[in-house]
Write a protein that holds these residues in place. Structure first.
Motif, short mmCIF file in Angstrom:
data_model
loop_
_atom_site.label_atom_id
_atom_site.label_comp_id
_atom_site.label_asym_id
_atom_site.label_seq_id
_atom_site.Cartn_x
_atom_site.Cartn_y
_atom_site.Cartn_z
N GLY A 1 0.81 -1.22 0.00
CA GLY A 1 0.00 0.00 0.00
C GLY A 1 0.84 1.26 0.00
O GLY A 1 0.32 2.36 0.21
N HIS A 2 2.14 1.13 -0.22
CA HIS A 2 3.08 2.25 -0.31
C HIS A 2 4.01 2.02 -1.50
O HIS A 2 4.29 0.88 -1.86
CB HIS A 2 3.97 2.35 0.94
CG HIS A 2 3.22 2.64 2.20
ND1 HIS A 2 2.56 3.81 2.42
CD2 HIS A 2 3.05 1.89 3.32
CE1 HIS A 2 2.00 3.78 3.63
NE2 HIS A 2 2.29 2.62 4.18
N ARG A 3 4.50 3.11 -2.06
CA ARG A 3 5.53 2.96 -3.08
C ARG A 3 6.81 2.41 -2.44
O ARG A 3 7.27 2.96 -1.44
CB ARG A 3 5.88 4.30 -3.73
CG ARG A 3 4.82 4.91 -4.59
CD ARG A 3 5.38 6.12 -5.34
NE ARG A 3 5.96 7.13 -4.46
CZ ARG A 3 6.71 8.15 -4.87
NH1 ARG A 3 6.99 8.28 -6.16
NH2 ARG A 3 7.19 9.03 -4.01
N PRO A 4 7.40 1.37 -2.99
CA PRO A 4 8.73 0.96 -2.53
C PRO A 4 9.77 2.03 -2.88
O PRO A 4 9.53 2.90 -3.73
CB PRO A 4 9.00 -0.33 -3.31
CG PRO A 4 7.67 -0.79 -3.77
CD PRO A 4 6.86 0.45 -4.00
N ILE A 5 10.90 1.95 -2.23
CA ILE A 5 12.04 2.81 -2.53
C ILE A 5 13.02 1.97 -3.35
O ILE A 5 13.36 0.85 -2.96
CB ILE A 5 12.74 3.32 -1.26
CG1 ILE A 5 11.72 3.90 -0.27
CG2 ILE A 5 13.82 4.32 -1.60
CD1 ILE A 5 10.93 5.05 -0.81
N VAL A 6 13.48 2.51 -4.48
CA VAL A 6 14.41 1.78 -5.34
C VAL A 6 15.71 2.58 -5.46
O VAL A 6 15.71 3.71 -5.95
CB VAL A 6 13.82 1.54 -6.74
CG1 VAL A 6 14.87 0.89 -7.65
CG2 VAL A 6 12.58 0.65 -6.65
N PHE A 7 16.80 2.00 -4.98
CA PHE A 7 18.14 2.54 -5.21
C PHE A 7 18.73 1.75 -6.37
O PHE A 7 18.74 0.51 -6.34
CB PHE A 7 19.03 2.36 -3.98
CG PHE A 7 18.65 3.21 -2.80
CD1 PHE A 7 19.26 4.43 -2.59
CD2 PHE A 7 17.69 2.78 -1.90
CE1 PHE A 7 18.92 5.21 -1.49
CE2 PHE A 7 17.34 3.55 -0.81
CZ PHE A 7 17.95 4.77 -0.61
N SER A 8 19.22 2.44 -7.39
CA SER A 8 19.73 1.71 -8.55
C SER A 8 21.07 2.24 -9.02
O SER A 8 21.38 3.43 -8.87
CB SER A 8 18.73 1.77 -9.71
OG SER A 8 18.58 3.10 -10.18
N THR A 9 21.87 1.33 -9.56
CA THR A 9 23.12 1.68 -10.27
C THR A 9 23.10 0.88 -11.56
O THR A 9 23.67 -0.21 -11.64
CB THR A 9 24.36 1.32 -9.43
OG1 THR A 9 24.25 -0.04 -8.99
CG2 THR A 9 24.51 2.23 -8.23
#
Length: 280
Positions: A69-77
């Motif tokens: 029910g929340h946007r996930p957090i995405v850290f990307s490289t």
């Protein structure tokens, strides 16, 4: 990610990389520890190096968004722009570390970056990589006083009572910084003599002591050998007091590891000795 009951303060975090993802994971950890009171469920997805893998990753992120029910957090490289565009389609808050840091540096330097996939870990032929492998082998061979051979080439020799954090710190210094770290236990026989083990006396300038609160030491030892004299609070108090007395007598620099992370202990040692880090 495992099933679990969700609350309004839960959030899923994805580390997405075309390489190991370790760089992004370390960055994410440093940032996320600034936020207290949240339950963050972190998942690293490495080697996302094809468009098919990217689409599979998007499905995983979107499933988490629907479930939480929340946007996930995405850290990307992600170096490949086509793969990155696919990941950006996921329902999430995106933190693209290349976009945030590499592009501004390209502007500042007036030079385009290599944009080479997994570059931070493609160092097999580099001198730095060889240094790190040598340091790991050295630390493993010199763990817990297994051998006195070649102590002269150690960058640092950690001393302290059993289970005070010597082995993990030695290996962290080797793996992350290419530092040759030996470690040596201080035992009751040393306390009775009131002096360092003979093998260490030639290397006082390389010694660094690790101490720990007796209560915490007793907890750790009880996990290994429950209800033993070795783990008893009385014995832990004795060993810690005697080890600290010996360190003071021998003028050995030291720190208390009770509330410190491995990273903090390692940084303290590197700073105290002015060591050059050789891993990268």
């Amino acid at each position: 990610m495992p099933n679990r009951p969700y609350t309004q303060r839960d959030r899923s975090v994805f580390i997405v990389s075309d390489g190991t993802g370790i760089t992004a994971e370390n960055f994410a950890y440093a940032v996320l520890t600034q936020f207290e009171g949240l339950r963050l469920f972190q998942e690293r997805i490495p080697f996302v190096d094809t468009e098919d893998k990217a689409r599979e990753t998007v499905l995983r992120i979107n499933d988490a968004a629907a479930r939480d029910g929340h946007r996930p957090i995405v850290f990307s490289t992600l170096v490949n722009q086509e793969i990155n565009k696919i990941i950006q389609e996921a329902t999430a808050m995106h933190l693209d570390l290349f976009q945030q840091f590499v592009e501004p540096l390209e502007t500042e330097f007036g030079v385009k970056s290599t944009h080479t996939m997994g570059r931070t870990h493609h160092v097999v032929n580099d001198e730095a990589y060889k240094n790190r492998i040598e340091a790991i082998n050295f630390s493993l061979a010199h763990d817990d006083g297994q051998t006195h051979k070649d102590l002269a080439i150690a960058d640092v020799i950690l001393v302290g009572v059993s289970r005070s954090g010597k082995t993990p710190t030695s290996l962290y210094l080797a793996m992350q910084h290419g530092i040759k770290a030996a470690n040596y236990p201080l035992i009751p026989e040393d306390f009775e003599r009131g002096s360092l083990p003979t093998a260490l006396k030639l290397y006082r300038e390389k010694l660094f002591g690790l101490s720990i609160m007796p209560e915490r030491l007793s907890e750790i030892r009880n996990e290994r050998r429950p209800n033993s004299k070795y783990a008893s609070l009385e014995n832990c108090r004795y060993e810690v007091a005697e080890a600290e007395r010996l360190m003071r007598k021998e003028a050995i620099r030291s720190c208390n590891t009770t509330t410190k992370s491995i990273e903090e202990i390692a940084t303290t040692i590197i700073t105290e000795f002015g060591l050059n880090t050789k891993a990268y």
